[in-house]
Every structure is written in C-alpha cells, then in structure tokens.
Write an enzyme that holds these catalytic residues in place. Structure first.
Site, PDB file in Angstrom:
ATOM      1  CB  SER A 129      -4.960  23.895 -64.159  1.00 44.15           C
ATOM      2  OG  SER A 129      -5.564  24.935 -63.417  1.00 44.15           O
ATOM      3  CE1 TYR A 154      -7.376  25.718 -69.350  1.00 41.61           C
ATOM      4  CE2 TYR A 154      -8.044  26.347 -67.130  1.00 41.61           C
ATOM      5  CZ  TYR A 154      -7.060  26.012 -68.028  1.00 41.61           C
ATOM      6  OH  TYR A 154      -5.754  25.949 -67.616  1.00 41.61           O
ATOM      7  CE  LYS A 158      -5.021  22.796 -68.839  1.00 40.46           C
ATOM      8  NZ  LYS A 158      -3.952  22.480 -69.800  1.00 40.46           N
TER       9      LYS A 158
END
Length: 342
Positions: A129, A154, A158
């Site tokens: 991302s 979150y 990544k």
C-alpha cells in the site's frame, strides 16, 4: 498460456482479489482461491464464473492456521506462484484492535512464506500500500521515497510485511518476490457483477458516494476544505481496480518467466495523477447524472493532505500503464451499486 499453470490467490473473493482472479482466468491461468470469507461472500464465486465461464477452485480457511496452510500446500504442490491479498484492512479498526491486525496480517504471511519454501514455489506477489509513504516530503511519490512511520497498525503491517519479504529475499535466494504498493483502488468490473462491497458503513470514498446517491446513506461528509490544495480538499491517486488487477497478472508473468532483475522488487501502482475529493464528486455527478448530497466538515485526524504516484518505474519495467479514467471508474462503480438493488 497453458491452463495447467496454477496460481494461488489468497483473499481471492475480496474486492481486488476477485478482479485479479477474473484477469488471471481470462489469460488462461488455472486459479485456486483461499479465503476465510471474513470480508466477502461465497456468492462471489458464482459471479466470477458468470464473467469468465470458469468457477475457480476454492478453499475456506484461515491462513493464520499453520497446520491448514501446510495441508493445503501438500495437496497443491503444482502451484507456480501466489498473490497474497488476504489481510484485515480497516485503518480505524486496526487502531482499536492492533494485536488482531498483527496476528492476522503477519502470521498469515509467515505461514505462506514457510510453506512456499518447503514446497519449492518461489514466486510471491504481495499486496502492499501507498500508506507506507505516510505524508510524503515530495510529490509525486517514487519507489525510492522514504518510508515514514506508520499512522496505524494496519499501515504498519504493510511496512513490516515488506521488511519480512526483504529479509527473506536476502536469506533465501530461491524466493522471487514482488511488492505492489497500491494507491487508491476504485471502480468495478464492466459486467457490474463484481465490485467493492464493504461491510457496514464504507470507509472509502467511492462506495460512500454511490451509497449516498442510491439512498442508503443520508449524505457524504467531506473532511476538510482548507488543505493546501487547489480546491482545499485532500488529493489522492485513484486507480481503476481493473487496471490494478491487470498489473498483478503482469507481475506474476514477470516472475514465472524469470524477467525480474532482483529477487525482491517493489512497484508503485497508480495513475500518476492526483484527484481531489471534490473533483471525484464532480466526476461522479457528471457520469451518473445524480446530484450528490454532501457536506464539508472539519478535517479527519490522520488524513494525509495529498499523495499520488510517480508510475514511471512500473510503466518502464512492467510495461504496464493505467488505461482507465476517473470517469470510467465512477461510472462502473455506479453501475455496480445499481446492480445490487436488482
């Protein structure tokens, strides 16, 4: 491409996963999906079959269960490559439930990496991302732009996921890894059979726009019009999900055909063009003919002012370029939303 070339897609009934399965099948690949259906429905398999004429093989289990992952690969040792989408992905929820996010997103990746080493399946494409860039110092963002401290668990999963891949690539030269850093996927398949279907209240802009237009939501909130951007609203790089899915097929082929230059590569996937929230609303109103009920409210904590990709590396190395416009994406998203009421 031989239909015997089997690709594993984890999270393959999800939003980006389902579109990628369609593109893989249409290129002649044999696809097997693992998904625990925590953020999708089994009916997606019917919809994929309607589009491609082929029902992908499907297994329902949680990738954090190392025993089940091991058992799966013992039965599917003919897999040539995998695309790893499966992850929890709600930023706000990750702040409230950080341990769940670290457990789910990282242990699943570790289980997969251990299994592909054991069963000699070297090719691995990771769903990453643009959140890894945070609030960028310079625009557009290149692959060499600094990775900033994550603003959510979150986002951190990544970043840590990419660190795990880098370390694995250094230690295990047989692994061939590509990390794809997405900007903002939007839109739906032209068939209106698959698209973005969030659980509960949408956290992303476009499903909130379409749900407001169709009457599910009373109004859309625009968080801030006092940013240092031309119209004061946040700017993002919105990429059509079909363009994004096609990039995954190219990445898989790059690995299978041994065209990669290093055993760990990273690519930005975007359009290279920033679109503001107010411009996105204007695009939707133009293509749909719907007047949107929206209200400008104060800024939302944690929102980055603007971020968009420098896509030249992906364009040159992968031979891939986003083809579909913001208008194309908005129209497909609106048709998808309308199809859900039928």
């Amino acid at each position: 491409m031989s239909k015997k070339t089997k690709i594993l897609v984890t999270g393959g009934t999800g939003y980006i996963g389902s579109h990628t399965v369609v593109e893989l099948q249409e290129k002649g690949y044999d696809v097997v999906i693992i998904d625990n259906l925590s953020n999708s429905g089994i009916g997606v398999l019917d919809r994929i079959e309607k589009i491609t004429g082929i029902r992908p093989e499907f297994e329902c289990f949680d990738l954090t269960d190392a025993g089940k992952v091991e058992n799966f690969f013992s039965r599917h040792s003919d897999i040539k490559a995998l695309i790893h989408f499966a992850a929890s992905k709600a930023v706000g929820e990750s702040v409230d439930l950080p341990l769940l996010y670290y457990q789910n997103n990282l242990s699943s990746m570790l289980n997969l990496l251990q299994a592909i080493r054991k069963y000699n399946i070297p090719n691995f494409v990771f769903s990453s991302s643009c959140t890894v860039y945070g609030e960028p110092d310079k625009l557009p963002v290149t692959e060499a732009s600094p990775v900033k401290p994550a603003t959510s668990p979150y986002g951190n999963t990544k970043q840590i996921g990419e660190e795990i891949l880098r370390d694995a690539a250094k230690a295990h030269s047989e692994l061939q890894l590509i990390s794809l850093r997405y900007f903002n996927p939007i839109g739906a398949h032209d068939s209106a059979l698959i698209g973005e279907l969030p659980n509960g209240v949408p956290l992303n802009l476009v499903p909130f726009i379409t749900q407001t237009a169709i009457g599910i939501r009373e109004k859309l909130l625009v968080f801030g019009n006092d940013y240092s951007t031309p119209d004061g609203s946040c700017i993002r790089d919105y990429i059509h999900v079909v363009d994004l899915a096609k990039a995954h097929v190219i990445a898989i082929e790059r690995l299978i055909n041994k065209q990669n230059k290093h055993n760990m590569e990273t690519f930005n996937l975007g359009t290279g063009k920033g679109v503001s929230v107010l411009e996105a609303i204007e695009s939707f109103e133009k293509v749909s003919g719907q007047k949107l009920n929206y209200e400008i409210v104060s800024r939302r904590p944690g929102d980055v002012e603007q971020v968009y990709a420098d896509t030249r590396f992906a364009n040159d190395e992968l031979g891939w370029k986003a083809q579909l416009s913001i208008d194309d994406a908005m129209l497909s998203a609106w048709r998808w939303e309308q199809s859900l009421k039928k």
